[in-house]
Write a protein that holds these residues in place. Structure first.
Motif, PDB file in Angstrom:
ATOM      1  N   LYS A  38       0.827  -1.211   0.000  1.00 58.91           N
ATOM      2  CA  LYS A  38       0.000   0.000   0.000  1.00 58.91           C
ATOM      3  C   LYS A  38       0.860   1.259   0.000  1.00 58.91           C
ATOM      4  O   LYS A  38       0.618   2.188  -0.757  1.00 58.91           O
ATOM      5  CB  LYS A  38      -0.921   0.018   1.213  1.00 58.91           C
ATOM      6  N   GLY A  39       1.863   1.297   0.887  1.00 60.04           N
ATOM      7  CA  GLY A  39       2.717   2.480   0.986  1.00 60.04           C
ATOM      8  C   GLY A  39       3.471   2.767  -0.305  1.00 60.04           C
ATOM      9  O   GLY A  39       3.538   3.912  -0.755  1.00 60.04           O
ATOM     10  N   ALA A  40       4.030   1.725  -0.910  1.00 60.12           N
ATOM     11  CA  ALA A  40       4.768   1.899  -2.164  1.00 60.12           C
ATOM     12  C   ALA A  40       3.848   2.359  -3.282  1.00 60.12           C
ATOM     13  O   ALA A  40       4.208   3.235  -4.075  1.00 60.12           O
ATOM     14  CB  ALA A  40       5.468   0.596  -2.543  1.00 60.12           C
ATOM     15  N   ASN A  41       2.643   1.795  -3.341  1.00 57.86           N
ATOM     16  CA  ASN A  41       1.708   2.183  -4.402  1.00 57.86           C
ATOM     17  C   ASN A  41       1.159   3.589  -4.195  1.00 57.86           C
ATOM     18  O   ASN A  41       0.984   4.333  -5.165  1.00 57.86           O
ATOM     19  CB  ASN A  41       0.580   1.160  -4.512  1.00 57.86           C
ATOM     20  N   LEU A  42       0.898   3.982  -2.950  1.00 63.49           N
ATOM     21  CA  LEU A  42       0.460   5.361  -2.696  1.00 63.49           C
ATOM     22  C   LEU A  42       1.559   6.351  -3.084  1.00 63.49           C
ATOM     23  O   LEU A  42       1.288   7.403  -3.661  1.00 63.49           O
ATOM     24  CB  LEU A  42       0.067   5.541  -1.228  1.00 63.49           C
TER      25      LEU A  42
END
Length: 105
Positions: free
Chosen positions: A22-26
């Motif tokens: 999630k963090g990488a994609n955000l």
């Protein structure tokens, strides 16, 4: 000093091991210019450090990023009149639906 917190603007998809999926994609969507609210990710290294020591690592780093987020949004966490609302999500390199309970309010 090890960095335990990344603003969305600092990350990218190549940091999936560190920021979780999630963090990488955000971060990646933010850097592509897509409309993503400002935010930050506490790294998987911070989680490992917490599990190792039982202490929250880099608490001041987290507080600095929260203060930056409050400034960007023009709201304060806990303000009774106009609170800053945030989403706190767990994440890992691989999706694991149902592994964490959802807490509302």
């Amino acid at each position: 000093m090890e960095q335990f917190v990344y603003d969305f603007e600092e990350g990218n998809r190549d940091l999936k091991d560190l920021l979780g999926g999630k963090g990488a994609n955000l971060a990646e969507m933010t850097n592509l210019g897509l409309p993503v609210p400002p935010g930050f990710t506490i790294t998987t290294d911070a989680c490992r450090e917490f599990l190792r020591t039982g202490e929250v690592p880099a608490r001041d780093e987290i507080e600095r990023h929260l203060a930056t987020l409050e400034d960007k949004m023009g709201r304060r966490l806990g303000d009774a009149a106009d609170p800053l609302l945030v989403s706190v999500r767990s994440g890992a390199k691989f999706s694991m639906p149902g592994m964490m309970e959802t807490v509302l309010n």
